[in-house]
Structure formats: C-alpha cells, structure tokens
Design a protein around this motif. Structure first.
Motif, PDB file in Angstrom:
ATOM      1  N   VAL A 345       0.836  -1.010  -0.028  1.00 14.53           N
ATOM      2  CA  VAL A 345      -0.288   0.164   0.007  1.00 14.53           C
ATOM      3  C   VAL A 345       0.961   1.488  -0.332  1.00 14.53           C
ATOM      4  CG1 VAL A 345      -1.712   1.153   0.913  1.00 14.53           C
ATOM      5  CG2 VAL A 345      -1.948  -1.091   1.094  1.00 14.53           C
ATOM      6  N   ALA A 346       1.790   1.642   0.681  1.00 12.37           N
ATOM      7  CA  ALA A 346       2.945   2.464   0.938  1.00 12.37           C
ATOM      8  C   ALA A 346       3.566   2.669  -0.709  1.00 12.37           C
ATOM      9  CB  ALA A 346       4.121   2.133   1.733  1.00 12.37           C
ATOM     10  N   LYS A 347       3.590   1.347  -1.126  1.00 12.44           N
ATOM     11  CA  LYS A 347       4.669   1.636  -2.622  1.00 12.44           C
ATOM     12  C   LYS A 347       3.809   2.522  -3.855  1.00 12.44           C
ATOM     13  CE  LYS A 347       7.691  -2.144  -2.259  1.00 12.44           C
ATOM     14  NZ  LYS A 347       7.991  -2.991  -2.445  1.00 12.44           N
ATOM     15  N   GLU A 389      -9.691  -2.239   7.676  1.00  8.24           N
ATOM     16  CA  GLU A 389      -8.526  -0.766   7.823  1.00  8.24           C
ATOM     17  C   GLU A 389      -7.752  -1.635   6.233  1.00  8.24           C
ATOM     18  OE1 GLU A 389      -5.539   0.647  10.372  1.00  8.24           O
ATOM     19  OE2 GLU A 389      -7.056   0.110  10.876  1.00  8.24           O
ATOM     20  N   THR A 390      -6.936  -3.243   5.528  1.00 10.47           N
ATOM     21  CA  THR A 390      -6.438  -3.076   4.966  1.00 10.47           C
ATOM     22  C   THR A 390      -6.893  -2.841   3.689  1.00 10.47           C
ATOM     23  OG1 THR A 390      -5.448  -4.310   6.854  1.00 10.47           O
ATOM     24  CG2 THR A 390      -4.178  -4.884   4.802  1.00 10.47           C
ATOM     25  N   TRP A 391      -7.813  -3.182   3.928  1.00  8.25           N
ATOM     26  CA  TRP A 391      -8.275  -3.714   2.573  1.00  8.25           C
ATOM     27  C   TRP A 391      -8.880  -1.745   2.460  1.00  8.25           C
ATOM     28  CZ3 TRP A 391      -8.810  -5.348  -1.731  1.00  8.25           C
ATOM     29  CH2 TRP A 391     -10.229  -5.500  -3.143  1.00  8.25           C
ATOM     30  N   LYS A 395      -8.049  -0.455  -1.378  1.00 10.49           N
ATOM     31  CA  LYS A 395      -8.613   0.671  -1.852  1.00 10.49           C
ATOM     32  C   LYS A 395      -7.944   1.638  -2.377  1.00 10.49           C
ATOM     33  CE  LYS A 395     -12.690  -1.073  -3.167  1.00 10.49           C
ATOM     34  NZ  LYS A 395     -14.379  -1.617  -2.873  1.00 10.49           N
ATOM     35  N   ASN A 396      -8.480   2.504  -0.849  1.00  3.01           N
ATOM     36  CA  ASN A 396      -8.136   3.904  -1.021  1.00  3.01           C
ATOM     37  C   ASN A 396      -6.312   4.820  -1.831  1.00  3.01           C
ATOM     38  OD1 ASN A 396     -10.881   4.722   0.077  1.00  3.01           O
ATOM     39  ND2 ASN A 396      -9.061   4.445   1.519  1.00  3.01           N
ATOM     40  N   PHE A 401      -4.253   6.851  -6.594  1.00  2.00           N
ATOM     41  CA  PHE A 401      -3.895   6.933  -8.158  1.00  2.00           C
ATOM     42  C   PHE A 401      -4.617   6.480  -9.263  1.00  2.00           C
ATOM     43  CE2 PHE A 401      -2.126   4.021 -11.865  1.00  2.00           C
ATOM     44  CZ  PHE A 401      -0.403   4.562 -11.530  1.00  2.00           C
ATOM     45  N   ASN A 402      -5.685   5.787  -9.695  1.00  2.00           N
ATOM     46  CA  ASN A 402      -6.237   6.546 -10.985  1.00  2.00           C
ATOM     47  C   ASN A 402      -6.570   7.741 -11.188  1.00  2.00           C
ATOM     48  OD1 ASN A 402      -6.263   3.630 -11.535  1.00  2.00           O
ATOM     49  ND2 ASN A 402      -7.491   3.124 -10.341  1.00  2.00           N
TER      50      ASN A 402
END
Length: 656
Positions: A345-347, A389-391, A395-396, A401-402
C-alpha cells in the motif's frame, strides 16, 4: 446412540434394540457442532470431566445453533469466488452481477454483489462528473439542466433491484424455516414430557425415546433467542427419562453396557486422529466425535465414567494442542502478511504522488501498480481485526493513483484539443498554398509548415487520422507539382550546359587582332552570348569557371585601358553570381570589396604621413627621389581605390 454399521460400532443385544439412524459418512466434515464441555456436563446423560481448552457455557451455549448455521453458510459461500472487480468496465460489472443472480444462491453472493455495487457506482459517478464538466465547457452560458443517460446504469438498477427482491424472499423463507424447526422441537419436548408411562413396556418406551432423539438431531436451526430455553427443556425431560429408566435395573445396565462400547469406539477414533497429518481435518473430525458423544450416545456406569472420559479428554487435548499451534502459526503468518500488504500500500501511495509527463511513462506506472495489486491479493490473509482497515487503505491508495493518472489524461485531453486547433490552422494554410506556382516563394513556407506540424503534440484519437491524411494530401499535392516543375527545369539546364560547352570551345578559338576596341567588343559578344544561355545543373556549374579562365587569358592580351577591361571582367563575374541566386556569395563579394577599399585608404594615409615627415626634415631637397616615388604610389593607390569603388557601386546596383 449409533448404528452398528457406523465404523463397526457394537449394537445392543435383542433386549434393547437401538433405533438411532446411521451417521452419514461425511457428517463430521459438513454438519459439525463444536460442543463445550459444560454443555456435555449439563446433559444428564453424560457426567464426565470437562474437555480442556473449551469456552464457558455462558459464552458458547447460547450460540451453538446459530454457530452451526453461520459456519455452514461460510463454507458454502466459498464456492462462489470473490473476484477483483476494479479492472472491469461498467458493462462487465453488470454482466457479473447478472451471472451471480443466475446461480440462485442468494445467501452466498452478498460480498460479491456489494463489491460490484461499490465499483460500479464509483465509475459511474466519475463518468458523470466528466460528462458534466464537458457539457459546461461546451455550453458555458446555457440554462439547461445537465442530463446524461447511460444504458448500463439502467441495467445495473434492474439487476440490483432483482438482488434485493431475492434477498428479502430468502430471509423471509429462512425465518419461516426457523419458526417451523422451533415448532418441531417444541413438539418433541412435549412428547418427552409425556414419555413416562408405567403401563407401557420398557422396551417400547425406550424405542420411543430413541426415536425422539433421532428426530431432534435431524431438525435444523431455530431462532437464536429461543435456543437456550428449548434446549434446557429438552435436556430436563431427557434427565427425567433416565431417572425413570433407573427403575428397571436390567434395562439400565444393558443400556450402560451398550453406551460404553460406543464410547470406547469413539475414544479409539479420537486417538487415531493423532495420525491424521492435516490438523484441520483432524479437528473437524474431532468435533463430529464430540457431537456423537453428546447427542447420540447415552451415559455409562459410574465405575467406567471417569476412565472413559479421561481417555476421550486426553485424545481431545492432543488435537486441541495441534490446533492451537496451527492457529498460532497462522496468526504469525497473518501478521507477516499484514506487514507485506502495508508495504505494498505504501508503494502504491508513493506512486499516487509521483508525477510523470508522458503516456509511455504512465503506462509503466500503471503496470507497476497492477503488479502491486496482484502481490496484494496473493499475499494471503491478515489478522481479522486488521482486515477491513487494510482493504480500505489499499482501495483508497489504488483509487488515489487512478485519480492522479486520470488528471494527467484530462490535462492531456485539453492539450490535445489545443493541438487540434493549431494543426487545423496549419492544414488550412497548406490547402491555401498547395496550388501555388510561385515555387521559389512558397516552398520555404511549405517546409516551415511541415516543421511546425512536427513540433505540435498529439491530437484526439478520433481526429488524428483524418487531419493527418488531409494535411499529408495537401503537402504531397504541392511537392508533386514542385517535382514536375524541377524536372522541366533540369531538362532546360542540361540543354544550357550543352550550349555552353559549344560557346566555351568557340571562345577558346577567338584570336585578337591587336585593336583594343574591336578586341574588347569581341570579348563582350562572347560574354553576352554566354549570359543568354541561362543556368546549368548545379553539379556542372564548374563550366563557368572554365569560361572565366579563358576570358582572363583574352583580357591579358588586350592593349589599351586596363580599367575598362577589369570592369568588364568584374561585371561578368557579378552577373554570374546574381544569376545563381546565391545571395551569400554576393554578400561575401561586397564585404571583400569594402575591406579592400579600407586597406587602400590606410595605405594612402600612411604614405601621406611619410611625405610630411620627409618634407619637414632639415636639408630636405624639394625634388627628393623618395618623395617623388611616394607620391607616385599615392596616385596608383587612389586609382585602384576608385576602381574598387566603381566595382562596389556596380555590385550594389546588381544586388538590388
């Protein structure tokens, strides 16, 4: 009680025939209720010691029936795979929803339907925002209300409405089934209440009792809030029955013996589970054995109760220890997976802030994110408390990015529109010039237009082919005409070269008669004839140099005025340069003459200073030979300077 056909468990003798039905072969894997030891103890049929590592009755007893329903539903729902819906278009998302609804398994598709809904509405609202922005850009002063109809949205609304109708019908049916099961269990409790009948033979009473137990265990789940009450009533009457059964010692002892044989077989099966390599399979099988121990096998004699329970409990503890170790391993693995997913997620979040300025680079960025997304899905489960929270952060991050990427393409779309305006202007200019026959003036302009076209970026894809074909057609039309014109010129220049070859040979054959005026006119006649021929091919212009060398030889033979001869020679040379349309060479010739005039001026100035020096010297003679020579040099330089000035004047007139 168990039938003898179940793993060769012993059957009671003819006095008391067991009536429980055979346990299905796969019952331990599909229809399992994990019972707490306290539930086992609360059953009057079983008074052994509690199982280790189990929950208290307050925390588990109430949820047994509901847990069964949830677990079954969870196992079944895994048959419908959860897909990654973010890469699908809105039409594809609707198709996925319609296919899920065709499965007719409404209790298994809730997660998939909600994921599809979220992704579809996200794409839909993004599209509406874009269309509205385009509408306002194209109609800045409109008072009309923006409206946009998307067929996929209509199909989505219909499919989701169908899902809600099916879901409501399913839960209504489920509620009815729960109530029906409750009624059936209450009927059994009531029959248990009336079971004790001294007038009835004990064998018949026991057979009826076993039938009621079989009916009880085959009834499905009931409403959760009714479970404890019904269960406690049931076991209360079971306990009363066994108290009554104790009055018939022979029947009681026979039942105890039969139950002991069954429980010994259950102990053997529990101990054999230690050899099962798959811990989960062993644990599920153990749950089935506990269900049999509680619901299908009655109590044993007091002298065997503690011993048989200790053996069963010891076998149970080994499987639970394996299960605990496996759970701990899974927990540690899930913690590791959590760290892996956080790093992924950080990447993605970093890429969502890394700006690039070309379509090719954005494609690379998108490929990297797609790889990270696959890594995220392949990383495995995370602790349950971190799952949501991870999911959500994942997704956020992908959505950010999109959005960042789409902003680039939105700006690029604006740039492409501006580029279209610029290229349209160049196209119009090319169409205006394509029919021009003034090739000398038009060709540089057409070449400049082509260079400008190359510097302009992309235009919208829908306009790209059309505008390029039109521009290329206009340019090709012009340069084809230019090519034909140059082909005609080349033929004329070849003919001119042949003519000049003839004139060169004729000039070489000229013989001067020694009369300056007549000889000069002869030379001029050949020069004029040479000028009338016109240009020759560029790669054959060396013939002009050969002609000039022949002229130089003739001019050297002339008697009389050198100045006139020099001016004729210079005039011929300058006119040749002018005829070549070489402005650079004419300019260089002009610069050379100006420098020559300046040099002569400096020479005259220096000589005049020398005369003043000699004139002011003591004992200087008026007719000093040095002074006389200097004066002659000054006059020669002045004549030369005048000649160069005339050349400069003639050059300027020709270059106008």
């Amino acid at each position: 009680m168990l039938d003898e056909t179940n793993d060769n468990l012993p059957k009671a003798d003819g006095t008391l025939e067991p009536t429980a039905t055979q346990t299905p072969k796969n019952e331990t894997e599909e229809n399992i209720i994990e019972l707490t030891p306290e539930e086992v103890q609360n059953d009057s049929m079983i008074t052994e010691e509690p199982l280790p590592n189990q929950m208290t009755p307050d925390s588990e007893t109430e949820d047994v029936e509901e847990t069964q329903s949830d677990d079954d539903d969870e196992v079944e729902s895994s048959e419908v795979l959860i897909k990654n819906y973010e890469n699908l278009s809105m039409d594809e998302l609707v198709s996925e929803m319609e296919q899920l609804l065709e499965l007719d398994q409404i209790n298994k598709i809730k997660t998939q339907i909600e994921d599809i809904k979220k992704e579809f509405l996200s794409q839909y609202h993004h599209l509406i925002d874009e269309k509205k922005e385009e509408f306002l850009e194209q109609n800045p002063e409109t008072t009309e209300q923006f409206e946009y109809h998307l067929p996929a949205k209509t199909k989505f609304d219909q499919a989701y409405s169908q899902y809600r109708e099916k879901k409501n019908a399913h839960f209504k049916k489920l509620q009815n089934d729960l109530q029906g099961n409750l009624d059936k269990r209450l009927e059994i409790v009531e029959e248990m209440r009336n079971l004790i009948n001294p007038a009835e033979k004990m064998q018949d009473t026991l057979k009826h009792f076993n039938e009621l137990r079989d009916r009880w265990k085959n009834i499905g789940p009931i409403p959760k809030d009714k479970y404890n009450h019904v269960w406690n009533n049931y076991h209360f009457h079971v306990e009363n029955f066994y108290d009554y059964l104790h009055l018939d010692r022979e029947a009681r002892d026979l039942e105890f013996k039969h139950n002991l044989e069954l429980k010994q077989k259950l102990v053997e099966r529990a101990e054999a589970l230690e050899e099962e390599p798959d811990t989960n399979v062993a644990f599920r099988a153990l749950q089935g054995l506990h269900r049999m121990w509680k619901e299908e096998v009655g109590p044993v004699g007091k002298d065997h109760r503690e011993e048989i329970w200790d053996k069963f409990s010891a076998a149970t503890k080994k499987i639970h220890d394996r299960k605990d170790a496996l759970n701990e391993e899974i927990k540690q693995r899930e913690v590791t997976n959590l760290e892996i997913k956080k790093a992924i997620v950080a990447k993605i979040e970093e890429l969502a802030q890394t700006k690039v300025d070309s379509h090719a680079l954005w494609l690379k960025q998108a490929d990297i994110v797609e790889g990270l997304r696959n890594d995220f899905f392949n990383a495995g489960k995370v602790p349950a408390e971190w799952n949501e929270e991870t999911w959500s952060t994942f997704k956020n991050a992908v959505r950010a990015f999109n959005i960042f990427k789409n902003a680039f393409y939105k700006d690029m779309k604006k740039d492409q529109h501006e580029n279209l305006v610029k290229k349209t202007a160049l196209l119009e200019k090319a169409n205006e010039l394509k029919d021009s026959t003034d090739f000398e003036a038009t060709t540089p302009i057409m070449m400049k237009i082509q260079d400008e076209w190359k510097t302009i970026g992309h235009v919208p894809r829908k306009n790209s082919d059309k505008i390029w074909k039109e521009f290329r057609a206009a340019c090709n039309f012009y340069f084809e005409n230019l090519k034909e014109q140059r082909s005609e010129i080349n033929q004329e220049e070849e003919q001119a070269f042949e003519k000049k070859q003839e004139l060169l040979e004729a000039t070489k054959a000229v013989t001067l008669i020694g009369q300056h005026k007549e000889d000069l006119e002869t030379i001029k006649t050949h020069i004029e004839a040479w000028k009338m021929v016109g240009r020759v091919p560029r790669n054959k212009r060396h013939i002009d140099g050969k002609f000039n060398k022949v002229l130089d030889g003739l001019f050297e033979q002339l008697n009389g005025s050198k100045k006139e001869s020099e001016m004729v020679r210079f005039s011929n040379r300058v006119e040749q340069l002018a005829g070549e349309d070489d402005g650079r060479r004419l300019e260089n010739e002009k610069i050379f003459i100006i420098r020559k005039i300046d040099e002569i001026k400096n020479e005259i100035f220096q000589l005049e200073n020398n005369i003043q020096f000699f004139s002011s010297a003591k004992n200087a003679k008026k007719e000093n030979p040095i002074v006389v020579e200097v004066r002659k040099n000054i006059e020669r330089h002045k004549e030369s300077m005048n000649l160069w000035k005339e050349k400069l004047q003639q050059l300027r007139e020709i270059a106008k």
